[in-house]
Scaffold this motif. Structure first.
Motif, PDB file in Angstrom:
ATOM      1  N   GLN A  58      15.993  -4.423 -22.661  1.00 57.65           N
ATOM      2  CA  GLN A  58      16.843  -4.823 -24.481  1.00 57.65           C
ATOM      3  C   GLN A  58      18.651  -4.019 -24.240  1.00 57.65           C
ATOM      4  O   GLN A  58      19.269  -4.753 -24.946  1.00 57.65           O
ATOM      5  CB  GLN A  58      16.081  -4.270 -25.721  1.00 57.65           C
ATOM      6  CG  GLN A  58      16.879  -4.691 -26.907  1.00 57.65           C
ATOM      7  CD  GLN A  58      15.205  -4.710 -27.954  1.00 57.65           C
ATOM      8  OE1 GLN A  58      14.700  -4.474 -28.398  1.00 57.65           O
ATOM      9  NE2 GLN A  58      15.966  -5.146 -29.148  1.00 57.65           N
ATOM     10  N   VAL A  90      20.751  -5.384 -22.054  1.00 55.07           N
ATOM     11  CA  VAL A  90      21.318  -6.890 -22.703  1.00 55.07           C
ATOM     12  C   VAL A  90      22.233  -6.787 -23.938  1.00 55.07           C
ATOM     13  O   VAL A  90      22.973  -7.087 -24.588  1.00 55.07           O
ATOM     14  CB  VAL A  90      19.784  -8.313 -23.131  1.00 55.07           C
ATOM     15  CG1 VAL A  90      20.838  -9.152 -24.055  1.00 55.07           C
ATOM     16  CG2 VAL A  90      19.565  -8.236 -21.894  1.00 55.07           C
ATOM     17  N   THR A  91      22.013  -6.559 -24.496  1.00 48.45           N
ATOM     18  CA  THR A  91      22.934  -5.316 -25.760  1.00 48.45           C
ATOM     19  C   THR A  91      24.239  -5.232 -25.415  1.00 48.45           C
ATOM     20  O   THR A  91      25.131  -5.351 -26.251  1.00 48.45           O
ATOM     21  CB  THR A  91      22.137  -4.564 -26.757  1.00 48.45           C
ATOM     22  OG1 THR A  91      21.005  -4.443 -27.396  1.00 48.45           O
ATOM     23  CG2 THR A  91      22.706  -3.933 -27.994  1.00 48.45           C
ATOM     24  N   GLN A 104      26.745  -7.670 -24.402  1.00 46.03           N
ATOM     25  CA  GLN A 104      26.523  -8.930 -25.369  1.00 46.03           C
ATOM     26  C   GLN A 104      27.632  -7.940 -25.813  1.00 46.03           C
ATOM     27  O   GLN A 104      29.058  -8.751 -26.483  1.00 46.03           O
ATOM     28  CB  GLN A 104      25.240  -9.132 -26.502  1.00 46.03           C
ATOM     29  CG  GLN A 104      24.157 -10.024 -25.772  1.00 46.03           C
ATOM     30  CD  GLN A 104      23.168  -9.893 -26.730  1.00 46.03           C
ATOM     31  OE1 GLN A 104      23.210  -8.857 -27.140  1.00 46.03           O
ATOM     32  NE2 GLN A 104      22.510 -10.927 -26.752  1.00 46.03           N
ATOM     33  N   LYS A 105      27.957  -7.009 -26.618  1.00 45.78           N
ATOM     34  CA  LYS A 105      29.144  -5.955 -26.734  1.00 45.78           C
ATOM     35  C   LYS A 105      30.439  -5.776 -25.879  1.00 45.78           C
ATOM     36  O   LYS A 105      31.331  -6.072 -26.129  1.00 45.78           O
ATOM     37  CB  LYS A 105      28.668  -4.609 -26.716  1.00 45.78           C
ATOM     38  CG  LYS A 105      27.768  -4.643 -28.544  1.00 45.78           C
ATOM     39  CD  LYS A 105      27.337  -3.222 -28.590  1.00 45.78           C
ATOM     40  CE  LYS A 105      25.859  -2.691 -29.879  1.00 45.78           C
ATOM     41  NZ  LYS A 105      26.040  -1.849 -30.390  1.00 45.78           N
ATOM     42  N   ILE A 138      30.427  -8.426 -24.000  1.00 39.89           N
ATOM     43  CA  ILE A 138      31.146 -10.214 -23.987  1.00 39.89           C
ATOM     44  C   ILE A 138      32.501  -9.596 -25.327  1.00 39.89           C
ATOM     45  O   ILE A 138      33.684 -10.479 -25.044  1.00 39.89           O
ATOM     46  CB  ILE A 138      30.381 -10.769 -23.591  1.00 39.89           C
ATOM     47  CG1 ILE A 138      29.650 -11.071 -22.381  1.00 39.89           C
ATOM     48  CG2 ILE A 138      31.239 -11.807 -24.081  1.00 39.89           C
ATOM     49  CD1 ILE A 138      28.501 -11.288 -22.278  1.00 39.89           C
ATOM     50  N   SER A 139      31.715  -9.159 -26.160  1.00 38.48           N
ATOM     51  CA  SER A 139      32.532  -9.316 -27.520  1.00 38.48           C
ATOM     52  C   SER A 139      33.696  -8.219 -27.921  1.00 38.48           C
ATOM     53  O   SER A 139      34.481  -9.101 -28.201  1.00 38.48           O
ATOM     54  CB  SER A 139      31.724  -8.717 -28.885  1.00 38.48           C
ATOM     55  OG  SER A 139      32.150  -8.840 -30.123  1.00 38.48           O
ATOM     56  N   ALA A 185      30.082  -4.278 -18.952  1.00 35.58           N
ATOM     57  CA  ALA A 185      29.578  -5.363 -19.153  1.00 35.58           C
ATOM     58  C   ALA A 185      29.040  -4.885 -17.104  1.00 35.58           C
ATOM     59  O   ALA A 185      27.542  -5.135 -17.725  1.00 35.58           O
ATOM     60  CB  ALA A 185      30.120  -5.771 -18.790  1.00 35.58           C
ATOM     61  N   SER A 192      25.828  -2.160 -17.513  1.00 35.68           N
ATOM     62  CA  SER A 192      24.729  -3.120 -18.650  1.00 35.68           C
ATOM     63  C   SER A 192      24.058  -4.265 -17.736  1.00 35.68           C
ATOM     64  O   SER A 192      23.190  -3.919 -17.455  1.00 35.68           O
ATOM     65  CB  SER A 192      25.813  -3.428 -19.992  1.00 35.68           C
ATOM     66  OG  SER A 192      25.645  -2.638 -20.621  1.00 35.68           O
TER      67      SER A 192
END
Length: 97
Positions: free
Chosen positions: A20, A23-24, A27-28, A30-31, A75, A78
């Motif tokens: 988790q 994945v977080t 996601q952060k 990519i943002s 990224a 992660s």
């Protein structure tokens, strides 16, 4: 009264939390990359539409480009966390099968 969690369950929970977290992180990243890319695009459009025809300072575009590289590295790191957690979970499933 103390509750005991079986060691196997504890390991699976740890792997799940690690997954988790990875994945977080993706996601952060990519943002953050999207935001930095928007800054780069905005800087480019400002250069073209400058009222006096002069280009903006090169420093205006350097910062978002550096941010893009940092988010890319984050990224990638992660994604490695996700891959390692997936492999660990697969190994645990193989052991229990």
């Amino acid at each position: 009264m103390l509750y005991r969690i079986p060691v196997g369950d504890f390991i699976v929970m740890s792997v799940s939390l690690t997954l988790q977290t990875g994945v977080t992180g993706v996601q952060k990243s990519i943002s953050g990359m999207e935001q930095a890319a928007q800054k780069v695009a905005a800087s480019g459009s400002e250069n073209v539409s400058s009222s006096n025809g002069a280009l903006s300072s090169p420093a205006d575009i350097v910062e978002p480009l550096v941010e893009l590289k940092l988010y890319e590295a984050t990224a990638n790191a992660s994604a490695k966390v996700v891959k390692t957690a997936d492999q660990a979970l697969g190994t645990l499933l193989d052991i229990n099968a």
